[in-house]
Design an enzyme around this catalytic site. Sequence first.
Site, PDB file in Angstrom:
ATOM      1  N   TRP A   1      43.101  20.781  41.979  1.00  8.67           N
ATOM      2  CA  TRP A   1      44.007  21.919  41.823  1.00  8.67           C
ATOM      3  C   TRP A   1      45.463  21.440  41.761  1.00  8.67           C
ATOM      4  O   TRP A   1      45.829  20.488  42.443  1.00  8.67           O
ATOM      5  CB  TRP A   1      43.796  22.855  43.022  1.00  8.67           C
TER       6      TRP A   1
ATOM      7  N   TRP B   1      41.380  20.500  35.688  1.00  9.76           N
ATOM      8  CA  TRP B   1      40.789  21.423  36.667  1.00  9.76           C
ATOM      9  C   TRP B   1      40.925  22.873  36.209  1.00  9.76           C
ATOM     10  O   TRP B   1      41.934  23.243  35.614  1.00  9.76           O
ATOM     11  CB  TRP B   1      41.535  21.241  37.988  1.00  9.76           C
TER      12      TRP B   1
ATOM     13  N   PHE C   1      50.379  31.592  38.474  1.00 11.42           N
ATOM     14  CA  PHE C   1      49.170  31.982  39.194  1.00 11.42           C
ATOM     15  C   PHE C   1      48.427  33.077  38.439  1.00 11.42           C
ATOM     16  O   PHE C   1      48.835  33.516  37.373  1.00 11.42           O
ATOM     17  CB  PHE C   1      49.528  32.416  40.618  1.00 11.42           C
TER      18      PHE C   1
ATOM     19  N   ARG D   1      50.272  38.491  44.951  1.00 13.41           N
ATOM     20  CA  ARG D   1      49.852  37.796  43.719  1.00 13.41           C
ATOM     21  C   ARG D   1      48.687  38.488  43.039  1.00 13.41           C
ATOM     22  O   ARG D   1      48.101  39.417  43.563  1.00 13.41           O
ATOM     23  CB  ARG D   1      49.472  36.345  44.034  1.00 13.41           C
TER      24      ARG D   1
ATOM     25  N   ASN E   1      40.413  26.982  37.970  1.00 10.78           N
ATOM     26  CA  ASN E   1      39.848  27.912  38.948  1.00 10.78           C
ATOM     27  C   ASN E   1      39.748  29.286  38.308  1.00 10.78           C
ATOM     28  O   ASN E   1      39.004  29.409  37.314  1.00 10.78           O
ATOM     29  CB  ASN E   1      40.509  27.852  40.331  1.00 10.78           C
ATOM     30  N   ASP E   2      40.409  30.299  38.795  1.00 12.07           N
ATOM     31  CA  ASP E   2      40.120  31.685  38.393  1.00 12.07           C
ATOM     32  C   ASP E   2      40.163  31.954  36.893  1.00 12.07           C
ATOM     33  O   ASP E   2      41.078  31.477  36.211  1.00 12.07           O
ATOM     34  CB  ASP E   2      41.157  32.633  38.998  1.00 12.07           C
TER      35      ASP E   2
ATOM     36  N   GLU F   1      42.938  38.443  47.763  1.00 10.83           N
ATOM     37  CA  GLU F   1      43.233  37.832  46.459  1.00 10.83           C
ATOM     38  C   GLU F   1      42.493  38.498  45.290  1.00 10.83           C
ATOM     39  O   GLU F   1      41.439  39.093  45.452  1.00 10.83           O
ATOM     40  CB  GLU F   1      42.835  36.341  46.412  1.00 10.83           C
TER      41      GLU F   1
ATOM     42  N   GLN G   1      43.135  29.599  35.262  1.00 12.05           N
ATOM     43  CA  GLN G   1      43.978  28.733  36.075  1.00 12.05           C
ATOM     44  C   GLN G   1      43.628  27.292  35.738  1.00 12.05           C
ATOM     45  O   GLN G   1      42.478  26.871  35.906  1.00 12.05           O
ATOM     46  CB  GLN G   1      43.733  29.011  37.568  1.00 12.05           C
TER      47      GLN G   1
HETATM   48  C1  FRU Z   1      42.398  32.409  43.969  1.00 12.14           C
HETATM   49  C2  FRU Z   1      43.849  31.984  43.926  1.00 12.14           C
HETATM   50  C3  FRU Z   1      44.733  33.139  43.500  1.00 12.14           C
HETATM   51  C4  FRU Z   1      45.926  32.437  42.938  1.00 12.14           C
HETATM   52  C5  FRU Z   1      45.301  31.249  42.261  1.00 12.14           C
HETATM   53  C6  FRU Z   1      46.137  30.021  42.266  1.00 12.14           C
HETATM   54  O1  FRU Z   1      41.522  31.368  43.721  1.00 12.14           O
HETATM   55  O2  FRU Z   1      44.243  31.480  45.172  1.00 12.14           O
HETATM   56  O3  FRU Z   1      45.035  34.024  44.537  1.00 12.14           O
HETATM   57  O4  FRU Z   1      46.637  33.250  42.045  1.00 12.14           O
HETATM   58  O5  FRU Z   1      44.090  31.004  42.934  1.00 12.14           O
HETATM   59  O6  FRU Z   1      45.549  29.005  41.519  1.00 12.14           O
END
Ligand code: FRU
Length: 569
Positions: free
Chosen positions: A164, A137, A196, A259, A139-140, A316, A156
């Site tokens: 996730w 997976w 993170f 964060r 993400n960011d 975020e 991520q």
């Molecule tokens: C945004 C988020 C960030 C965090 C990360 C964790 O998508 O929630 O705030 O650092 O993803 O995976």
Amino acid sequence: VDTAKGGWGHLNVDHIVQTDAKPRGILAGAERTLAVTGKYLLIPIKMGAPRRVVTLLAPGKTIVRNEVDLADAEPDWWAAVDVSPWRGKAITVRVDRLPDDSTALLAIETSNTRRDGRELYHEPLRGQFHFSPRRGWNNDPNGMVYFQGEYHLFFQHNPYGWAWGNMHWGHAVSRDMVRWEELDDVLWPDEFGPMFSGSAVVDWNNTSGLGEAGKPPLVLIYTAAGNPTVQCIASSTDGRHFTKYARNPVLSQVTGGNRDPKVMWHEPSKQWVMVLYVEKPAGRHTVHFFTSPNLREWTFASHVEGDPAGRRFLFECPDFFELAVDGDVARKLWVLRGANGEYALGGFDGVRFSGRADHLAGQRGRGFYAPQTFSDIPASDGRRIQIGWFQTETKGMPFNQSMTIPVELKLAATSEGPRLTYTPVRELESLRGNSTRQAFETFGPGATNPLRSMPAELVELRAEFEPAERGEVIFNIRGIPVVYRVKEQMLHVQDQIAPAPLRGGKQRLTIYCDRTGLEIFASDGFTYMPFAINLDPANLALGVEVKGAPVRDLRIDAYELRPAWPRGK
Ligand code: FRU
């Protein structure tokens, strides 16, 4: 039956008994010790399997602990963990709970090669010019930086499952932001928590002392999301090997919901500036500014409140950068934006952001989040380029989610004040293959579809036209209508509507289409609509039609695009 789909949750238990008989069928704390003879430890993964806590131990020390979708029998795919630091030594793999007929522990082995399979990058739902990790997976986007001739994209990453979890920093490099080579993960969860989001900078003057003679360090600044949740750094002088700073954390917890540090060098005040998301009680979203001479010691400078009405403005993943309005360096403004792309404009004196916390709309569309811009792109280039998390859901694939194409951000003056514009980077032109160019003085309802002879899976379509006062101009992209309503000057795509004003009486549109989505640009870049959609693989049809009234001066350039992934691998 708990049908929750999230990556975490909790169960309440209220009937606990003691017994002298071991419950049948489940082994607790099963272990296997193996000699590390290869670079990777291969771990069998079954998507949707119960998550097992898998701990890797070197003699006397826990290496890492993850929650793994462990395959008890035939795996769907293999996670590859770089264990080269322990080569020649023994590693113990411990699993919290295992059915006693599970083959998981026996199947684990070390190997010098990953086991990604021949289909890698050709899987049916693999975006062909959108970055996605080989396995697991994402993400960011994180740590986007230009260093020693390469663009670095960290992200991520959950290397051990389809959803996730277990946040690591994945790593990919590219010379053109289009063709990415994925390297091994650089940050693993540690005693401070999962890794993170965060950013990266080149510390040109070695203010941190983490460089070597003539070698400025690349410094990653990230959140370790344990309890407390703190900000940490790691560094590298070659862009390949990263070391976590021995005296982490560099910033202690402000609130539990702090964060996503984004750091930049602020030349006028000659210091580092960090913007950090800080959640306050009652879900108030704020961004805090910190400053530092050396990336290791940080001092609070000021803060900005998000929307008091509680909307997600400045929630975020903040980003903060300066842009010149219409390229005029005498008119520079700072852009402060949050994960949903909404932004504020203002000044910055090294302490305080003077902008009004009013939120201007960012991209429209669906499935775009947490964009970040590259740091340290050379001044001779001078572009500010973003990549966002493209929330493409790829069920059944050994990977999930991806990144949007690189897009240049600029500020352009409008009658309502300066606004961001979004332009796909020119490097994407290198993907162009077969093309067709067509021009019509007038193009009316019922006209023959000029793209009927050009079916394509991967597409870049550019169109320009001068509409009449009413009617619709419709671009059919593999079954998805992109509809421009002339009178209201709005784009309608699926359930989303976005303003797309004419510019000098004309509309100019650019549409990129990949297997997993569309990215649509209109009104010379004032409108950006990314859509995460899995397109029907059987539908390769492209079309242009108008309804209601003819348009003038229609020009179309349509390109079939080539995949960006390496061939034959
Ligand atoms: C945004 C988020 C960030 C965090 C990360 C964790 O998508 O929630 O705030 O650092 O993803 O995976």
